[in-house]
Design a protein around this motif. Structure first.
Motif, PDB file in Angstrom:
ATOM      1  N   GLU A  81       0.834  -1.202   0.000  1.00 35.48           N
ATOM      2  CA  GLU A  81       0.000   0.000   0.000  1.00 35.48           C
ATOM      3  C   GLU A  81       0.873   1.257   0.000  1.00 35.48           C
ATOM      4  OE1 GLU A  81      -2.287  -0.531   3.518  1.00 35.48           O
ATOM      5  OE2 GLU A  81      -3.706  -1.918   2.602  1.00 35.48           O
ATOM      6  N   GLU A  82       1.979   1.215   0.720  1.00 33.94           N
ATOM      7  CA  GLU A  82       2.907   2.350   0.743  1.00 33.94           C
ATOM      8  C   GLU A  82       3.455   2.638  -0.642  1.00 33.94           C
ATOM      9  OE1 GLU A  82       5.487   3.124   4.532  1.00 33.94           O
ATOM     10  OE2 GLU A  82       5.515   0.985   4.085  1.00 33.94           O
ATOM     11  N   VAL A  83       3.838   1.581  -1.350  1.00 29.01           N
ATOM     12  CA  VAL A  83       4.406   1.752  -2.688  1.00 29.01           C
ATOM     13  C   VAL A  83       3.373   2.344  -3.639  1.00 29.01           C
ATOM     14  CG1 VAL A  83       5.145   0.444  -4.720  1.00 29.01           C
ATOM     15  CG2 VAL A  83       6.268   0.094  -2.529  1.00 29.01           C
ATOM     16  N   THR A  84       2.139   1.897  -3.529  1.00 20.44           N
ATOM     17  CA  THR A  84       1.083   2.486  -4.351  1.00 20.44           C
ATOM     18  C   THR A  84       0.984   3.982  -4.089  1.00 20.44           C
ATOM     19  OG1 THR A  84      -0.177   0.414  -4.378  1.00 20.44           O
ATOM     20  CG2 THR A  84      -1.390   2.440  -4.858  1.00 20.44           C
ATOM     21  N   ALA A  85       1.073   4.375  -2.814  1.00 20.65           N
ATOM     22  CA  ALA A  85       1.014   5.792  -2.461  1.00 20.65           C
ATOM     23  C   ALA A  85       2.233   6.555  -2.975  1.00 20.65           C
ATOM     24  CB  ALA A  85       0.894   5.938  -0.945  1.00 20.65           C
ATOM     25  N   LEU A  86       3.410   5.937  -2.904  1.00 24.00           N
ATOM     26  CA  LEU A  86       4.620   6.573  -3.430  1.00 24.00           C
ATOM     27  C   LEU A  86       4.510   6.816  -4.929  1.00 24.00           C
ATOM     28  CD1 LEU A  86       7.419   4.622  -1.527  1.00 24.00           C
ATOM     29  CD2 LEU A  86       7.179   7.110  -1.538  1.00 24.00           C
ATOM     30  N   LEU A  87       4.094   5.791  -5.655  1.00 19.31           N
ATOM     31  CA  LEU A  87       4.010   5.901  -7.110  1.00 19.31           C
ATOM     32  C   LEU A  87       2.940   6.905  -7.530  1.00 19.31           C
ATOM     33  CD1 LEU A  87       4.404   2.151  -8.170  1.00 19.31           C
ATOM     34  CD2 LEU A  87       6.108   3.973  -8.316  1.00 19.31           C
ATOM     35  N   ALA A  88       1.925   7.086  -6.691  1.00 16.47           N
ATOM     36  CA  ALA A  88       0.861   8.047  -6.995  1.00 16.47           C
ATOM     37  C   ALA A  88       1.203   9.457  -6.519  1.00 16.47           C
ATOM     38  CB  ALA A  88      -0.447   7.589  -6.354  1.00 16.47           C
ATOM     39  N   GLY A  89       2.383   9.621  -5.899  1.00 23.60           N
ATOM     40  CA  GLY A  89       2.779  10.926  -5.404  1.00 23.60           C
ATOM     41  C   GLY A  89       2.023  11.367  -4.165  1.00 23.60           C
ATOM     42  N   GLN A  90       1.463  10.423  -3.419  1.00 24.97           N
ATOM     43  CA  GLN A  90       0.680  10.750  -2.227  1.00 24.97           C
ATOM     44  C   GLN A  90       1.533  10.853  -0.977  1.00 24.97           C
ATOM     45  OE1 GLN A  90      -2.189   7.581  -2.289  1.00 24.97           O
ATOM     46  NE2 GLN A  90      -3.415   8.510  -3.908  1.00 24.97           N
ATOM     47  N   ILE A  91       2.713  10.227  -0.979  1.00 29.47           N
ATOM     48  CA  ILE A  91       3.686  10.395   0.092  1.00 29.47           C
ATOM     49  C   ILE A  91       5.046  10.627  -0.550  1.00 29.47           C
ATOM     50  CG2 ILE A  91       2.441   9.074   1.844  1.00 29.47           C
ATOM     51  CD1 ILE A  91       4.205   6.678   1.224  1.00 29.47           C
ATOM     52  N   ASP A  92       5.953  11.200   0.233  1.00 32.08           N
ATOM     53  CA  ASP A  92       7.271  11.568  -0.308  1.00 32.08           C
ATOM     54  C   ASP A  92       8.375  10.616   0.117  1.00 32.08           C
ATOM     55  OD1 ASP A  92       6.263  14.106  -1.421  1.00 32.08           O
ATOM     56  OD2 ASP A  92       6.024  14.663   0.683  1.00 32.08           O
ATOM     57  N   ALA A  93       8.226  10.006   1.274  1.00 32.75           N
ATOM     58  CA  ALA A  93       9.241   9.086   1.799  1.00 32.75           C
ATOM     59  C   ALA A  93       8.519   8.006   2.590  1.00 32.75           C
ATOM     60  CB  ALA A  93      10.239   9.823   2.687  1.00 32.75           C
ATOM     61  N   ALA A  94       9.177   6.858   2.742  1.00 35.25           N
ATOM     62  CA  ALA A  94       8.502   5.755   3.434  1.00 35.25           C
ATOM     63  C   ALA A  94       9.499   4.774   4.016  1.00 35.25           C
ATOM     64  CB  ALA A  94       7.563   5.022   2.477  1.00 35.25           C
ATOM     65  N   TYR A  95       9.199   4.308   5.211  1.00 34.41           N
ATOM     66  CA  TYR A  95       9.831   3.126   5.767  1.00 34.41           C
ATOM     67  C   TYR A  95       9.052   1.938   5.212  1.00 34.41           C
ATOM     68  CZ  TYR A  95      12.535   5.983   8.962  1.00 34.41           C
ATOM     69  OH  TYR A  95      13.425   6.895   9.482  1.00 34.41           O
ATOM     70  N   VAL A  96       9.744   1.056   4.512  1.00 33.84           N
ATOM     71  CA  VAL A  96       9.053   0.024   3.746  1.00 33.84           C
ATOM     72  C   VAL A  96       9.947  -1.207   3.645  1.00 33.84           C
ATOM     73  CG1 VAL A  96       9.936   0.801   1.513  1.00 33.84           C
ATOM     74  CG2 VAL A  96       7.682  -0.303   1.627  1.00 33.84           C
ATOM     75  N   GLY A  97       9.345  -2.342   3.331  1.00 37.51           N
ATOM     76  CA  GLY A  97      10.110  -3.557   3.115  1.00 37.51           C
ATOM     77  C   GLY A  97      10.821  -3.530   1.776  1.00 37.51           C
ATOM     78  N   PRO A  98      11.890  -4.322   1.625  1.00 37.44           N
ATOM     79  CA  PRO A  98      12.663  -4.308   0.394  1.00 37.44           C
ATOM     80  C   PRO A  98      11.871  -4.645  -0.866  1.00 37.44           C
ATOM     81  CG  PRO A  98      13.927  -5.354   2.131  1.00 37.44           C
ATOM     82  CD  PRO A  98      12.543  -5.137   2.678  1.00 37.44           C
ATOM     83  N   ASN A  99      11.056  -5.710  -0.824  1.00 37.64           N
ATOM     84  CA  ASN A  99      10.425  -6.141  -2.071  1.00 37.64           C
ATOM     85  C   ASN A  99       9.438  -5.124  -2.625  1.00 37.64           C
ATOM     86  OD1 ASN A  99      10.945  -8.669  -3.629  1.00 37.64           O
ATOM     87  ND2 ASN A  99       8.704  -8.601  -3.805  1.00 37.64           N
ATOM     88  N   PRO A 100       8.608  -4.481  -1.806  1.00 34.76           N
ATOM     89  CA  PRO A 100       7.790  -3.401  -2.353  1.00 34.76           C
ATOM     90  C   PRO A 100       8.629  -2.289  -2.984  1.00 34.76           C
ATOM     91  CG  PRO A 100       6.895  -4.105  -0.255  1.00 34.76           C
ATOM     92  CD  PRO A 100       8.218  -4.816  -0.411  1.00 34.76           C
ATOM     93  N   ALA A 101       9.776  -2.001  -2.377  1.00 38.19           N
ATOM     94  CA  ALA A 101      10.651  -0.979  -2.961  1.00 38.19           C
ATOM     95  C   ALA A 101      11.181  -1.427  -4.322  1.00 38.19           C
ATOM     96  CB  ALA A 101      11.821  -0.681  -2.019  1.00 38.19           C
TER      97      ALA A 101
END
Length: 341
Positions: A81-101
Motif C-alpha cells: 500500500e505504501e508503494v502504491t502511495a509513493l508511485l501516486a505521489g501521495q507520500i514523499d518518503a517511506a519506511y518500507v520492506g525491500p520487495n515493495p521498494a
C-alpha cells in the motif's frame, strides 16, 4: 548629452544588469530550501519500523527538519500500500520492506524512488503449530503472510523452494500460502486453527509464539529500509538530510536506551492503532530485531534474486537504486562509520 556621459551611464546600466543576473544565478539553490515544505512520511505499524516509531514519539524528525517543514505522517498496514502511495505521489518518503521498494523501482523504470538508508534487519520468523518440526512437515499445510509480493511473502516462498516445496501466486502448490489482510487477522486465524503457521515480523511473530506457536525459521535479512521519491530528493535534499538525522538519532536511542526506545515506539503504535503492545511482546520484539542505518546491499541483492526465482519479480538490476551520500554525511557528522551500497 556629452558622449563621455552617455558611455558612463551605459556602462553603469550594463554593470547593474550583470550584477542582477549574477545574483539570480546565485539564488538558484534556494529551490532546495527547507522553507514552506511538507514532508509526507509513511511507515508500517510494526516494531520492525521502530526507527520511525521512536523518531516520531521523541520528536527527533521534527527537531531536525526544523520549524519551516511540516511533517505529515501516514501509518500503513502493508508495504504494498505504501508503494502504491509513493508511485501516486501521495507520500514523499517511506519506511518500507525491500520487495515493495523493488517493485516501485521496476514499475517506474528506475525513476520513482531511491533507497537512502537502512532501518532494520531480522525481526521476522516462520511460526508454526507444535508438531511441525521441519519444512517437509509443511506439505499440504496452509501458511499465512501479510501480502502477496511483500518481503515476508518472498522470503517464505523462497525458503520453501530451497527445501523442495513449490508454491504459486494463486495459493496452490505443495504448501498453500494465504496472504491475509488485515495483517492483525493472522494471529486470530492461527488460534482458530484456520492456518498452520505464518511468516511474520515483530510484533506479530512474537504474538504467534505467545499463542502457542513455535519458531521454525528466522529470517536474518534486511526487513525495513527508508526510501524517498526522487523528485522530492532532488528538490529538497536539506529536508531529506533532516529526516536522516532524525533516523540516526532514533537508532542511537534504540541502542543506548532500548527500554526508553521501546516505550516510545509503543506510544506511537498506541496513537496509530488505539492500543499498544503488552510489555512482554514489546520486549521480545525489540530483542529479535537489529536496528541499523546500513541498508545491507548484499542482503537486498539476494532478496531480488529470491523474488525473481519464485516468479514475483521480473529480472531486475539494482544499479542506481541507492543514494547514500546524505546518510553518509550525517553519519560522518555524528562520528559514526559510513555505509556502502
Amino acid at each position: 548629452m556629452p558622449r563621455r556621459m552617455f558611455i558612463s551611464r551605459a556602462a553603469l546600466a550594463f554593470a547593474v544588469l550583470a550584477a542582477t543576473l549574477a545574483g539570480c544565478g546565485q539564488s538558484a539553490p534556494a529551490t532546495n530550501s527547507a522553507q514552506k515544505v511538507t514532508l509526507r512520511l509513511g511507515y508500517l505499524t510494526r516494531i520492525t519500523h521502530a526507527s520511525a516509531l521512536v523518531g516520531l514519539d521523541k520528536g527527533l524528525f521534527a527537531k531536525n527538519l526544523g520549524p519551516d517543514v511540516t511533517l505529515d505522517v501516514k501509518p500503513f498496514g502493508q508495504g504494498t500500500e505504501e508503494v502504491t502511495a509513493l508511485l501516486a505521489g501521495q507520500i514523499d518518503a517511506a519506511y518500507v520492506g525491500p520487495n515493495p521498494a523493488f517493485n516501485a523501482w521496476q514499475k517506474s523504470g528506475g525513476k520513482a524512488i531511491k533507497i537512502i538508508s537502512g532501518s532494520a534487519s531480522g525481526g521476522t520468523s516462520l511460526v508454526v503449530k507444535p508438531g511441525i518440526q521441519n519444512a517437509q512437515d509443511l506439505r499440504g499445510k496452509t501458511l499465512a503472510d501479510p501480502a502477496l509480493g511483500g518481503t515476508q511473502d518472498v522470503s517464505l516462498r523462497s525458503w520453501l523452494k530451497d527445501n523442495g516445496l513449490q508454491t504459486n501466486p494463486q495459493g496452490g502448490g505443495d504448501v498453500f500460502v494465504k496472504p491475509t489482510k488485515p495483517e492483525s487477522a493472522i494471529v486470530p486465524a492461527f488460534i482458530a486453527n484456520q492456518i498452520d503457521g505464518a511468516i511474520e515480523s515483530a510484533p506479530y511473530d512474537v504474538q504467534l509464539v505467545k499463542a502457542g506457536g513455535v519458531k521454525l525459521w528466522d529470517d536474518p535479512n534486511t526487513i525495513t529500509i527508508l526510501v524517498v521519491r526522487q523528485e522530492f530528493l532532488q528538490a529538497h535534499p536539506d529536508v531529506v538530510s533532516g529526516l536522516l538525522k532524525g533516523q540516526v538519532e532514533a537508532n542511537d536511542l534504540i541502542h543506548s536506551n532500548p527500554d526508553a526506545a521501546a516505550q516510545a515506539a509503543n506510544a506511537t503504535l498506541a496513537s496509530a492503532l488505539g492500543k499498544g503492545l503488552p510489555p512482554d511482546v514489546l520486549k521480545a520484539s525489540f530483542e529479535e530485531t537489529k536496528f541499523t542505518n546500513d541498508p545491507g546491499a548484499g542482503s537486498l541483492k539476494d532478496q531480488v534474486h529470491k523474488a525473481v526465482s519464485v516468479g514475483l519479480l521480473d529480472p531486475l538490476n539494482l544499479d542506481g537504486i541507492f543514494d547514500l551520500h546524505l546518510l553518509n554525511d550525517v553519519l560522518k557528522g555524528s562520528g559514526q562509520p559510513q555505509v556502502d551500497a
